[in-house]
Every structure is written in C-alpha cells, then in structure tokens.
Design a protein around this motif. Structure first.
Motif, PDB file in Angstrom:
ATOM      1  N   LEU A   3      17.563   9.185 -19.145  1.00 47.47           N
ATOM      2  CA  LEU A   3      16.576   9.586 -18.137  1.00 47.47           C
ATOM      3  C   LEU A   3      15.703   8.381 -17.827  1.00 47.47           C
ATOM      4  O   LEU A   3      15.138   7.768 -18.735  1.00 47.47           O
ATOM      5  N   VAL A   4      15.603   8.044 -16.550  1.00 47.87           N
ATOM      6  CA  VAL A   4      14.767   6.935 -16.089  1.00 47.87           C
ATOM      7  C   VAL A   4      13.527   7.521 -15.413  1.00 47.87           C
ATOM      8  O   VAL A   4      13.617   8.476 -14.637  1.00 47.87           O
ATOM      9  N   LEU A   5      12.369   6.936 -15.711  1.00 47.96           N
ATOM     10  CA  LEU A   5      11.099   7.430 -15.192  1.00 47.96           C
ATOM     11  C   LEU A   5      10.216   6.280 -14.738  1.00 47.96           C
ATOM     12  O   LEU A   5      10.337   5.161 -15.235  1.00 47.96           O
ATOM     13  N   GLN A   6       9.296   6.576 -13.812  1.00 49.81           N
ATOM     14  CA  GLN A   6       8.265   5.631 -13.391  1.00 49.81           C
ATOM     15  C   GLN A   6       6.965   6.412 -13.196  1.00 49.81           C
ATOM     16  O   GLN A   6       6.918   7.610 -13.439  1.00 49.81           O
ATOM     17  N   ASN A   7       5.925   5.740 -12.742  1.00 50.61           N
ATOM     18  CA  ASN A   7       4.625   6.403 -12.522  1.00 50.61           C
ATOM     19  C   ASN A   7       4.401   6.799 -11.067  1.00 50.61           C
ATOM     20  O   ASN A   7       3.257   6.969 -10.658  1.00 50.61           O
ATOM     21  N   GLU A   8       5.462   6.946 -10.278  1.00 52.08           N
ATOM     22  CA  GLU A   8       5.276   7.267  -8.858  1.00 52.08           C
ATOM     23  C   GLU A   8       5.549   8.729  -8.531  1.00 52.08           C
ATOM     24  O   GLU A   8       5.577   9.111  -7.366  1.00 52.08           O
ATOM     25  N   THR A   9       5.781   9.559  -9.569  1.00 52.61           N
ATOM     26  CA  THR A   9       5.912  10.996  -9.355  1.00 52.61           C
ATOM     27  C   THR A   9       5.002  11.730 -10.333  1.00 52.61           C
ATOM     28  O   THR A   9       4.528  11.149 -11.309  1.00 52.61           O
ATOM     29  N   ASN A  10       4.798  13.020 -10.096  1.00 45.39           N
ATOM     30  CA  ASN A  10       4.148  13.854 -11.095  1.00 45.39           C
ATOM     31  C   ASN A  10       5.185  14.341 -12.107  1.00 45.39           C
ATOM     32  O   ASN A  10       6.385  14.149 -11.930  1.00 45.39           O
ATOM     33  N   VAL A  42       0.865  -1.182   0.000  1.00 47.42           N
ATOM     34  CA  VAL A  42       0.000   0.000   0.000  1.00 47.42           C
ATOM     35  C   VAL A  42       0.898   1.227   0.000  1.00 47.42           C
ATOM     36  O   VAL A  42       1.782   1.359   0.854  1.00 47.42           O
ATOM     37  N   LEU A  43       0.678   2.144  -0.972  1.00 52.36           N
ATOM     38  CA  LEU A  43       1.531   3.312  -1.139  1.00 52.36           C
ATOM     39  C   LEU A  43       0.841   4.602  -0.715  1.00 52.36           C
ATOM     40  O   LEU A  43      -0.361   4.772  -0.917  1.00 52.36           O
ATOM     41  N   PHE A  44       1.617   5.524  -0.139  1.00 58.93           N
ATOM     42  CA  PHE A  44       1.192   6.908   0.094  1.00 58.93           C
ATOM     43  C   PHE A  44       2.172   7.785  -0.666  1.00 58.93           C
ATOM     44  O   PHE A  44       3.381   7.748  -0.405  1.00 58.93           O
ATOM     45  N   SER A  45       1.706   8.604  -1.609  1.00 59.97           N
ATOM     46  CA  SER A  45       2.609   9.309  -2.528  1.00 59.97           C
ATOM     47  C   SER A  45       3.362  10.463  -1.881  1.00 59.97           C
ATOM     48  O   SER A  45       4.507  10.745  -2.250  1.00 59.97           O
TER      49      SER A  45
END
Length: 292
Positions: free
Chosen positions: A131-138, A104-107
C-alpha cells in the motif's frame, strides 16, 4: 504481487515563467499546458510503467474523467477511483528555465475518500502486497491501519510535509519517505535523528545528491543521482518512489531498486510534465545499459 495506492489525482496547470514569482509580483506566463498529476497518480503511473500491477484508490470530480482515462492508459487499474460531486483537485505549477518550480494545490475531491470503500478494496489484497500513501488525501492513517492488519507493506511519503502527520504514521508503516528538508524538520520536531526513528526503513530523497536508505535489518544504502540536464523537476520524487515501490514489489533487492528508481527519475526530469513524463521500464533499462 500487487500495489494499492490511496492517492491524490490532480489536474496540473503548468505555467512557463522567466523566473519563479516573488511576493507581490504579477508575472506573465510564457506558456501554459495541462496534464495529469498529483503525488498519488504520479506514483501509480510510475509503478505501472515499471511493470507492477497497480490498483489506484482515489476520487475525481465531474471534470476529472480524463484523468482516470489517462491513468488507465498507462496500465493503472482505476476501478477504485470514485466519482464525486466536488471538483477534481488541481495544482498550479510555475516552472522556470532551470526546471525549478513553485506549486499551489487545491485538494478538491482528494479529500473525499470513504473508509468503507477503501476497506472493500484492500480486503482483496494478499499478504505481502504493498500500500502506497501520501499526505494529499484524507484517511491515510486509517488506510495504513487496515493494511497493517492485512499484512501489507506500507510505503508512506510524508508530503506535503506535516511533522504531526508523519509522527502519527510511524507505528503503522514499513517505509517512511522524506526529502532532505523534511528529514531535518521531522528530526527537529521529534528531537531525534532520522536514524533513531522507530520504523523499519527510511528513504531520504536528495535530488541531485541521490538517495539514502536507512534499514533496521540491513546496512544503510546510498545511491547517486544520474547527471542529466533537467527540463522540469516536477514529479521527480514521485517517479522515484513509484519505481522503488514497483521494484520492491517485484522482489528486487533494495540497492538495485534505488538504482532503477534513480535512472527513472533522471529520465523523467528531462521531459515536461508530471505523470505524462513517467518513463516505461524498457526505457529505464536502456538508459542504464548505456551508462559506462
């Protein structure tokens, strides 16, 4: 060359449980540990330990200074990590005796990225950097646009998965990373197979079945996973991607990059923790040398 990573930084709370909790169940934990995590931090630490120069772009709250210190100790440049007045992101992770998990994540601070700050960091990158990216930031899409403008390779992990987010990213990335389930979900959402996606390469991680790389300008590649007894599978995919990014950054050919990453993730799952369990390059090479 260098790797820049706009990525999450989490405080991971690990709970050892007899089995993964069921809906409505109250379950007593058998143990509790705290460590550094988040897809971004995990991948940055893995890439740094693999031998690449890594600059992390992220944010932490007043409670997260130790997270940045841990990343720095692993060799990650954390000068691009902002201090904000929002709590550091955290993850509550239940791990069963077989190493499987529920998270369970809290951003928190991960959602407090600033485009001007990102641009001020990426403008210092060189053509051919990553550049490495994921969906856990805006601001993931906006960062990819900047990277594309500056001539950087963009590696994007479509997790936590959103078909809408992944589809939006396709025109501005060089490598899309999915697991088997996410690949099926994206195919269903877009009405086309992953082989038909308009992106230079697609990396599909398959857990114990290894990984598959689809390349627009090269043959498809498949590497098996190394057989080990897992203790905790949390962060294994991040370890794999961090090592792939580092290997490609260092000019290693794709097939050898996948083998190196597979060995790294095999080692990582035999230890408890996420970022703290990422193996160093010499450990990975020793592992490979010992294989028949």
């Amino acid at each position: 060359m260098s790797i820049f990573n706009l990525g999450s930084i989490n405080i991971d709370n690990f709970y050892a449980v007899s089995h993964l909790p069921r809906p409505g169940e109250t379950l007593a934990a058998l143990g509790h540990d705290i460590g550094l995590g988040g897809k971004g931090a995990n991948q940055s630490v893995a890439a740094a330990l693999a031998g690449s120069q890594v600059f992390h772009i992220g944010a932490i709250g007043p409670d997260g200074a130790w997270c940045a210190d841990s990343m720095k100790a692993a060799g990650v440049d954390v000068s691009g990590v902002a201090r904000v007045q929002v709590p550091t992101a955290h993850a509550n992770i239940c791990v069963d005796p077989e190493g499987e998990n529920v998270i369970v994540l809290f951003s928190g601070a991960n959602s407090c990225q600033d485009l001007q700050r990102i641009e001020s960091i990426l403008v210092g990158a060189k053509k051919g950097d990553t550049l490495v990216l994921q969906n856990e930031t805006n601001l993931t899409f906006e960062a990819a646009q900047l990277a594309q403008e500056y001539g950087l390779r963009v590696i994007y992990s479509a997790a936590p998965f959103s078909a809408e987010a992944a589809a939006k990213m396709l025109p501005v990335i060089d490598m899309l990373v999915l697991n088997d389930v996410e690949a099926d979900q994206l195919s269903c959402a877009l009405g086309q197979s992953v082989e038909e996606l308009d992106v230079p390469s697609v990396l599909i991680t398959r857990g114990a079945q290894g990984a598959r790389l689809l390349q627009r300008n090269g043959p498809p590649l498949q590497v098996p996973a190394f057989a080990v007894t897992p203790v905790d599978t949390t962060g294994a995919g991040d370890c794999f991607i961090g090592y792939v990014a580092a290997a490609l950054d260092q000019g290693i050919k794709p097939e050898q990059a996948l083998i190196l990453a597979s060995a790294a993730s095999a080692i990582q799952v035999t230890q408890k923790g996420t970022a703290d369990a990422m193996p160093a390059r010499d450990e990975v090479e020793a592992f490979l040398s010992a294989r028949p």
